[in-house]
Write a protein that holds these residues in place. Sequence first.
Motif, short mmCIF file in Angstrom:
data_model
loop_
_atom_site.label_atom_id
_atom_site.label_comp_id
_atom_site.label_asym_id
_atom_site.label_seq_id
_atom_site.Cartn_x
_atom_site.Cartn_y
_atom_site.Cartn_z
N LEU A 72 0.83 -1.21 0.00
CA LEU A 72 0.00 0.00 0.00
C LEU A 72 0.86 1.25 0.00
N MET A 73 1.92 1.24 0.81
CA MET A 73 2.82 2.39 0.84
C MET A 73 3.57 2.53 -0.49
N GLY A 74 3.96 1.39 -1.07
CA GLY A 74 4.73 1.43 -2.31
C GLY A 74 3.97 2.05 -3.47
N GLN A 75 2.65 1.84 -3.50
CA GLN A 75 1.85 2.39 -4.60
C GLN A 75 1.05 3.63 -4.18
N GLY A 76 1.27 4.09 -2.96
CA GLY A 76 0.43 5.16 -2.44
C GLY A 76 1.02 6.55 -2.50
N GLY A 77 2.04 6.77 -3.32
CA GLY A 77 2.61 8.10 -3.47
C GLY A 77 3.60 8.48 -2.38
N ILE A 78 4.07 7.47 -1.62
CA ILE A 78 4.98 7.76 -0.51
C ILE A 78 6.37 8.13 -1.02
N ALA A 79 6.83 7.41 -2.06
CA ALA A 79 8.21 7.59 -2.52
C ALA A 79 8.50 9.03 -2.92
N ARG A 80 7.60 9.64 -3.70
CA ARG A 80 7.84 11.01 -4.18
C ARG A 80 7.92 12.00 -3.03
N ARG A 81 7.10 11.81 -2.01
CA ARG A 81 7.10 12.74 -0.86
C ARG A 81 8.36 12.57 -0.01
N LEU A 82 8.84 11.34 0.10
CA LEU A 82 10.09 11.11 0.83
C LEU A 82 11.27 11.71 0.08
N ILE A 83 11.24 11.61 -1.23
CA ILE A 83 12.31 12.20 -2.05
C ILE A 83 12.32 13.72 -1.89
N ASP A 84 11.14 14.35 -1.92
CA ASP A 84 11.06 15.80 -1.73
C ASP A 84 11.59 16.21 -0.35
N PHE A 85 11.27 15.39 0.65
CA PHE A 85 11.75 15.68 2.00
C PHE A 85 13.28 15.60 2.06
N ALA A 86 13.84 14.55 1.46
CA ALA A 86 15.29 14.42 1.44
C ALA A 86 15.94 15.54 0.63
N LEU A 87 15.30 15.92 -0.48
CA LEU A 87 15.82 17.03 -1.29
C LEU A 87 15.88 18.33 -0.49
N SER A 88 14.86 18.57 0.32
CA SER A 88 14.80 19.80 1.09
C SER A 88 15.90 19.87 2.14
N ILE A 89 16.40 18.71 2.57
CA ILE A 89 17.41 18.68 3.63
C ILE A 89 18.82 18.73 3.07
N VAL A 90 19.12 17.87 2.09
CA VAL A 90 20.51 17.72 1.64
C VAL A 90 20.69 18.01 0.15
N GLY A 91 19.64 18.43 -0.53
CA GLY A 91 19.73 18.63 -1.98
C GLY A 91 20.72 19.69 -2.40
N GLY A 220 4.96 17.40 3.70
CA GLY A 220 4.53 16.40 2.73
C GLY A 220 4.84 14.99 3.17
N ALA A 221 6.00 14.81 3.83
CA ALA A 221 6.43 13.46 4.22
C ALA A 221 5.95 13.05 5.60
N LEU A 222 5.50 14.01 6.40
CA LEU A 222 5.17 13.72 7.80
C LEU A 222 4.13 12.62 7.98
N PRO A 223 3.04 12.61 7.21
CA PRO A 223 2.08 11.51 7.38
C PRO A 223 2.69 10.13 7.12
N SER A 224 3.62 10.07 6.16
CA SER A 224 4.28 8.79 5.87
C SER A 224 5.23 8.40 6.99
N LEU A 225 6.03 9.36 7.45
CA LEU A 225 6.97 9.09 8.53
C LEU A 225 6.26 8.74 9.83
N ALA A 226 5.03 9.23 9.98
CA ALA A 226 4.29 8.95 11.21
C ALA A 226 4.02 7.47 11.39
N LEU A 227 4.02 6.70 10.30
CA LEU A 227 3.79 5.26 10.41
C LEU A 227 4.87 4.61 11.27
N ILE A 228 6.13 5.03 11.07
CA ILE A 228 7.23 4.46 11.85
C ILE A 228 7.02 4.73 13.33
#
Length: 432
Positions: A72-91, A220-228
């Motif tokens: 569900l996470m793999g097809q639920g648009g999580i990847a793009r939001r995690l990439i944006d989050f990582a871009l904002s930090i170290v891009g 954008g990534a917070l809802p996904s990270l909240a799962l952990i």
Amino acid sequence: MALTTLVLILCFFILLAINVPIAIAIGLATLASLLVTIDPLPAVTTIAQRLSAGIDSFALLAIPFFILSGYLMGQGGIARRLIDFALSIVGRLPGGLAFVNIIACALFGSISGSAVAATSAIGGFMIPAMNREGYPKAFSTAVTVTASTTGMLIPPSNILIVYSLASGGVSIAALFIAGYLPGLLIAGLLMAAALIYVKRSGIQPRASLVLVSVRKGLLGALPSLALIFLVIGGIILGWFTPTEAGAIAVLYALALSVGIYREISWQDLPAILAKSVVTTAIVMLLIGASAAMSWLLSFATIPQFISAGLLALTENEAVILLIINCLLLVIGTFMDMTPAVLIFTPILLPVAETLGMSPLHFGIMMILNLSIGLCTPPVGSVLFVGCSIGKVSIADIIKPIIPLYLAMLVGLALVTLVPQLSEWLPGLLGLI
């Protein structure tokens, strides 16, 4: 017993050599070796009983839930939001896109619980993006392949649940927490190796990607990270068991993917459920067959023989640990992680405990070691998936992946020699 062992080893490697699926190879090799010891009917009955007993565990109920939540996470648009989050930090950093790739793979691997899923989801976007920005195709693929394995250590991780079963009941909660520091250590070492490679190779990234603000990336990534935090926090606080946490992860992933992100429609769910059922069936067959082989090895007193042999070689603990690590590295190159953990934990854990290593420490060392095998030929499932996505050959990827391998080996040495990396956090939370 020597004949039983010889038949087991020969049959297993012959079946692997002719490309028989590993679960079938394990089961047939176990049956063949048992047939030289007892009559056919009792042999078949015994194998069937051991297959059934191998998956008769309440802890294993968590695996189908985490597999489904991962899809569900793999097809639920999580990847793009995690990439944006990582871009904002170290891009904006030198070699920033390589860092983004590593961070996104680690985060997605931990959320999905699958290195292959992380390679597919993150690599499908990051490899072409890195190529457009001036990074060599082989290097982009190598970074994705190695970084995806960090999710095997950062919870929730199915393989840690399997190790808990194989080790005789090491706390799943303790294993989950123990994986954080080693997983983050490997990610950090991969980032350092990537930066050194970029500098020495004279790669000049164009850095033309539009970077989002840290605030926007985090939101954008917070809802996904909240799962952990939901899964791990609930287990630590005693709100639910790991199995119940898996069910909650499914409900959360469903609400996130269907209700909030709306990347999955209700019509997509039957196909996702079907994929989850197929994957669960494969994993459970692997577990059952591996449990049968593990029982046969114990029946043939192989663990005691190997343990005595290793301890007789030398009294130097560091040398014995080096031998164990080298053995696991070799095993990881041709065997999937699940059967490797189930078969070799009962063999090598007693040796490690004789040296004073805790089952928790040994488990993290073993999972990290076998994770390296995921990106190593000839089996290396993550390596082949990454090469397919990156459209490069294994020969092309060898040069850029060597520094990343070395970084992972340095991390393995640190995890092996410094128990606190695995035991400090669980001890701090009172889990050991």
